[in-house]
Design a protein around this motif. Structure first.
Motif, mmCIF file in Angstrom:
data_model
loop_
_atom_site.group_PDB
_atom_site.id
_atom_site.type_symbol
_atom_site.label_atom_id
_atom_site.label_comp_id
_atom_site.label_asym_id
_atom_site.label_seq_id
_atom_site.Cartn_x
_atom_site.Cartn_y
_atom_site.Cartn_z
ATOM 1 N N ASP B 222 -123.958 12.623 -25.558
ATOM 2 C CA ASP B 222 -124.571 11.348 -25.208
ATOM 3 C C ASP B 222 -123.473 10.303 -25.071
ATOM 4 O O ASP B 222 -122.593 10.212 -25.927
ATOM 5 C CB ASP B 222 -125.571 10.912 -26.280
ATOM 6 N N VAL B 223 -123.535 9.530 -23.997
ATOM 7 C CA VAL B 223 -122.561 8.451 -23.819
ATOM 8 C C VAL B 223 -123.352 7.169 -23.563
ATOM 9 O O VAL B 223 -124.487 7.229 -23.104
ATOM 10 C CB VAL B 223 -121.600 8.733 -22.641
ATOM 11 N N PRO B 224 -122.766 6.018 -23.874
ATOM 12 C CA PRO B 224 -123.500 4.762 -23.619
ATOM 13 C C PRO B 224 -123.862 4.663 -22.140
ATOM 14 O O PRO B 224 -123.093 5.086 -21.281
ATOM 15 C CB PRO B 224 -122.494 3.680 -24.029
ATOM 16 N N MET B 225 -125.053 4.108 -21.889
ATOM 17 C CA MET B 225 -125.530 3.934 -20.514
ATOM 18 C C MET B 225 -124.502 3.158 -19.704
ATOM 19 O O MET B 225 -123.854 2.252 -20.211
ATOM 20 C CB MET B 225 -126.869 3.194 -20.543
ATOM 21 N N LEU B 226 -124.373 3.539 -18.432
ATOM 22 C CA LEU B 226 -123.366 2.929 -17.568
ATOM 23 C C LEU B 226 -124.038 2.134 -16.454
ATOM 24 O O LEU B 226 -125.125 2.491 -16.008
ATOM 25 C CB LEU B 226 -122.515 4.025 -16.924
ATOM 26 N N PRO B 227 -123.371 1.078 -15.972
ATOM 27 C CA PRO B 227 -123.847 0.443 -14.738
ATOM 28 C C PRO B 227 -123.796 1.469 -13.608
ATOM 29 O O PRO B 227 -123.059 2.465 -13.689
ATOM 30 C CB PRO B 227 -122.842 -0.688 -14.487
ATOM 31 N N ALA B 228 -124.547 1.213 -12.549
ATOM 32 C CA ALA B 228 -124.682 2.186 -11.469
ATOM 33 C C ALA B 228 -123.329 2.591 -10.897
ATOM 34 O O ALA B 228 -123.082 3.770 -10.618
ATOM 35 C CB ALA B 228 -125.576 1.612 -10.373
ATOM 36 N N ARG B 229 -122.456 1.620 -10.726
ATOM 37 C CA ARG B 229 -121.156 1.936 -10.113
ATOM 38 C C ARG B 229 -120.389 2.956 -10.956
ATOM 39 O O ARG B 229 -119.825 3.928 -10.434
ATOM 40 C CB ARG B 229 -120.331 0.656 -9.939
ATOM 41 N N GLU B 230 -120.390 2.749 -12.269
ATOM 42 C CA GLU B 230 -119.629 3.653 -13.132
ATOM 43 C C GLU B 230 -120.307 5.016 -13.254
ATOM 44 O O GLU B 230 -119.644 6.049 -13.361
ATOM 45 C CB GLU B 230 -119.431 3.022 -14.515
ATOM 46 N N LEU B 231 -121.634 4.988 -13.231
ATOM 47 C CA LEU B 231 -122.354 6.262 -13.263
ATOM 48 C C LEU B 231 -122.007 7.082 -12.022
ATOM 49 O O LEU B 231 -121.782 8.306 -12.099
ATOM 50 C CB LEU B 231 -123.863 5.993 -13.334
ATOM 51 N N ALA B 232 -121.938 6.409 -10.873
ATOM 52 C CA ALA B 232 -121.575 7.106 -9.640
ATOM 53 C C ALA B 232 -120.165 7.686 -9.745
ATOM 54 O O ALA B 232 -119.917 8.831 -9.339
ATOM 55 C CB ALA B 232 -121.671 6.144 -8.453
ATOM 56 N N GLU B 233 -119.262 6.912 -10.295
ATOM 57 C CA GLU B 233 -117.883 7.395 -10.436
ATOM 58 C C GLU B 233 -117.837 8.630 -11.318
ATOM 59 O O GLU B 233 -117.169 9.617 -11.008
ATOM 60 C CB GLU B 233 -117.005 6.290 -11.034
#
Lengths: 575, 575
Positions: B222-233
């Motif tokens: 489990d990792v802290p939720m990411l903004p969309a841009r970072e999730l995409a990366e």
């Protein structure tokens, strides 16, 4: 809850940017929304739809050949501005005029109205068709909201425009489609705006909100949650109650998911909706079950019917090809129902082979043995569950009982003239199908292997043949399960059983006596093993073993061979 | 949570019954699953896919021309039995052999394996292609699970079979597709079995589970939720890290929703995924963003890439027409990009008309007035919010500030030579677009109406002209909002203002003095009214009024006309 975003305030624009990148081969972004690339045919009346975001596929997902020519994209649950509507219409216009169409909400009415005035002032003839399908929102038809009926109205106008209808005709057919369309929705859970933690409304747990809107408006009343059958009755009956006067006997239907309701749930509901509509005398034309007009992450669904006269039906049936909705008659036209021969061949149940007298005699023993096994598993179900719960999830007894029950039920359906080999094969197949889990597969396959080994043509079934069959049973489990002696699985009881059986039968002992002694060996061995209990479908590798004493799988093996021993002994005494 | 069902234990069978009713024109049910109707062409190798239920469109949703010939349908998250797989394959077989394909799970491997043995024993040549795309599930490729990469492998084989490839070739291409496919998934929430209250696993709030499975297997961490841009990366970079050796520079891509993740969220994520792939040097071929392999109501998504060589690319691009997945090149081939002329016409911004000297002078006054209004609204934002919160939702100050800020920003982009009428029209459009809510529409439209009334061609702008413009402003709000004096809206301050202005200007008073006096009248009147504050998009009818004293809309009207009075007075003093 909405999870994927950067700045929640920019959600609508950001998602539109992704949509435009994805579908750049068929649409382009303009100020305020999306315009479909033109086809190579004659210019068409431009159907321009729109409203707030959060309703995908509404609205930009239904732009393309056979549907809308443009979609105005507002902020989440917020009317687009007049300037946006104007700009999209201007880009979508092909010189034959514009029809704006949208659900009946105050903001949309104002903004599209201002845009229409502006377009008309510039010489672009512009009409407005407002969708009012939601029977729960008002008694008076013209005051009703637009929900999933948006789709039927847009589709009718898009199809009319695609076949070249002029502006008057597209507008007229749009109004006719709206007049023929009725919807009712239910919500199970509210929807939450991006970046917010709390839903816009909530439905009490165990209830459904009847007559919801698609912008977080709660239902008109909460009622206790219904089983699927009753939910279908509620939706169908209430929509039919609002049928337009003089409605024809054919309906286009949409069973629409609102966001987090799964396709499987909608199919399950459709199973009840369809027959209820047919029972009411309706022919259902090209039904659509899926997400067409959603409401962010709302749980719920709606039923929309469009009553189809000869004018509307071809519009509803017509092809369309948009990002989210694609319908093409050609691939289906090329399909054909299977021929009677193909059906017979494909669906042919392999029939039981002719059985020798000895095989028919064996069948009696097998049936008795299966009945005894069912009896012992049933009386030990909870004990097996308790043993399994030490190292597993406690469902071993339940799984074994499901397997043996399915096996005896299948065997009960067989005729009296089948052989014991066939009975075992059928029992194994039924067990594997119904028991679930790896142990179900293994028991089923092993019984089948035993049945095939015994066959149904032998003149006699001496003890040596049965013993070799028991070895085949064990080998099947070893090969499929990938485990060996000492791996703490049911093999730790099964292999000593087979070895003892082989030793005694090899030494000339009779089957019943040898089996009984081997069963005692198995029961003893079962006391110190652990089961192989991965659950099928989960990622736990087969090699993963639980540790515990005694073991449920080995225990049930001991119970089963003991029950069979009793049958063999009793049959020997009778002969 | 799954909400629609009758007996949860029968969920898989019940939903299949609905599916079969819905798509009876293209598939038929057989024991254990679904078989597609045959086309009218030559017999094909039968691609038979399958696995547990709960993954729709996997597996029965992708049966049809260009994809699979049959789907075996197990219980939820449970492998179908060998007998089911056998039965579906037998019905799907067209005499050219069968390829079974499924994700790499123990139960499926065993059951499809047994079924393949049985089919071969009957003379039906049967191959097995196992999908292993999930890079998070194991280092060793052959031990990886199958997730959304199922789709690329099934599609490659379905397309190959449809063009007539023989069994060896279909199998070979399926293995090649699997070898070229990599996926990584993330979960935001767990999934819940029908009838259960608790999810199979859960992700801590504010986190995402990286590397989830599709049967309730939790992620690898489990990792802290990411903004969309970072999730995409994260998704792109990790999948690219596992690129096959010697991978080509073109990829088919799937951004797959797992159940409750919305299309809009996936589009938003795609906005970042696509450029990152392109920045890494990849050409993206026919990307798919949507639900292709789901996991009940799980929240989350996965990225799948299939590296496309000259052999796989046409298979990925090929047409298919199944219940859930439809792709047809023809409608898109008929589309064309807009011509330069059409683009110029459609996207033409209406340019500012030539302005008289007086109109340019008026523009200066309008700009100063807008700046003063922005200043007063900004300094009163919270006060207006507090007033609004008495009877509304407290966002009036925020909405007004968004409107005036957008207006001044737009005006700042205009050239120096435009007239005051044009400045007001542009300010109104920007206000309406950005402010949201009914008050945004009304303010925007009223400013536009005022601007149109004043125009940019007059030689002078006497007080009478401005006063008539103010009347036009009020009339616009009355007509669009449908409210009247006394309805407790901003009109209760606006109408007294206009009347006082008319009275004084009619009596010969100068504009600045008359306006200042009228503003005082408005401010007084504002103290005893309530605003018209329905939120656009919600179903509350425009006629519904909140009751409260003082009113936010009338208060802000008072502030605004007072600020403008100061500007007029100051300009008068300067001239």
């Amino acid at each position: 809850m909405t999870r994927i975003f950067d700045d929640p305030a920019e959600f609508a624009d950001d998602q539109l940017a992704g949509f435009l990148d994805l579908y750049a081969d068929r649409v382009r972004g303009v100020h305020g929304g999306v315009v479909a690339h033109r086809g190579d045919g004659a210019p068409q009346v431009a159907v321009v739809i729109g409203g707030g975001s959060g309703h995908y596929p509404a609205f930009c997902g239904t732009v393309g050949p056979g549907m809308a020519h443009g979609a105005v994209v507002g902020n989440i649950f917020t009317s687009p501005s007049a300037a946006q509507a104007y700009s999209v219409a201007k880009a979508a216009d092909q010189g034959r005029g514009v029809v704006f169409s949208f659900g009946n909400y105050a903001g949309d009415t104002i903004n599209f109205g201002i845009a229409a005035d502006r377009l008309r002032a510039e010489g672009i003839d512009t009409r407005i068709v407002v969708v009012t399908d939601d029977v729960a929102s008002a008694e008076e038809e013209s005051r009703r909201r637009g929900i999933a009926g948006d789709f039927t109205v847009f589709k009718a106008m898009g199809a009319a425009a695609a076949r070249g209808a002029d502006l008057d005709e597209v507008e007229r057919l749009g109004r006719a489609a709206n007049a023929a369309t009725r919807s009712l929705g239910v919500a199970f859970t509210g929807c939450t705006m991006p970046g917010e933690d709390e839903p816009l409304f909530s439905v009490p747990e165990g209830h459904l909100g009847l007559g919801l809107g698609i912008h977080g408006e709660p239902g008109i009343r909460d009622v206790p949650m219904l089983p699927a059958r009753e939910l279908a009755e509620l939706l169908v009956d209430d929509v039919l109650k609002h049928a337009p006067a003089g409605a024809p006997g054919r309906v286009g239907a949409i069973l629409n998911g609102l966001g987090t309701t799964k396709y499987e749930e909608l199919f399950l509901l459709w199973r009840h909706v369809a027959p209820r509509l047919r029972d009411a005398g309706y022919e259902i034309v090209d039904p659509e079950v899926g997400e067409l007009v959603t409401s962010l992450d709302m749980g719920g669904c709606s039923l929309t019917l469009m009553w189809l006269d000869d004018e509307l039906e071809p519009l509803w049936r017509a092809d369309a090809y948009t990002p989210a909705y694609r319908k093409t008659a050609a691939p289906l036209a090329a399909l054909r129902e299977p021929t009677a021969d193909e059906l017979a061949e494909a669906d042919a149940v392999v029939t039981a082979p002719a059985a020798s007298d000895a095989a028919r005699g064996l069948a009696g023993t097998v049936r008795a043995a299966l009945a005894a096994v069912e009896s012992t598993i049933r009386s030990h179900e909870h004990e097996l569950g308790r043993i399994d719960a030490v190292a597993g999830d406690g469902d071993h007894g339940r799984g074994m009982l499901k397997g043996i029950t399915a096996a005896t039920a299948r065997v009960g359906e067989l005729g009296d003239d089948v052989g014991g080999g066939w009975v075992l094969q059928q029992a194994g197949q039924a067990w594997a199908e119904r028991a679930g889990g790896t142990s179900g597969v293994l028991w089923g396959a092993a019984l089948e292997a035993l049945g095939r080994h015994l066959g149904d043509t032998a003149a006699t079934y001496p003890a040596a043949t049965v013993t070799a069959g028991a070895r085949e049973f064990a080998t099947t489990i070893q090969q499929l399960g990938g485990a060996q002696a000492g791996d703490k699985t049911l093999l730790d009881a099964l292999l000593p059983f087979v070895e003892e059986l082989e030793r005694r039968v090899g030494g000339g002992e009779g089957l019943a006596a040898a089996w009984t002694a081997a069963a005692a060996t198995a029961t003893t061995a079962a006391g110190a093993t652990a089961d192989l209990r991965p659950r099928i479908g989960r990622a736990r590798p087969l090699a993963e073993k639980s540790v515990g004493t005694p073991d449920a799988g080995a225990t049930s093996l001991g119970l089963i061979v003991t029950a069979v021993a009793d049958v063999l002994t009793s049959q020997k005494e009778q002969t």
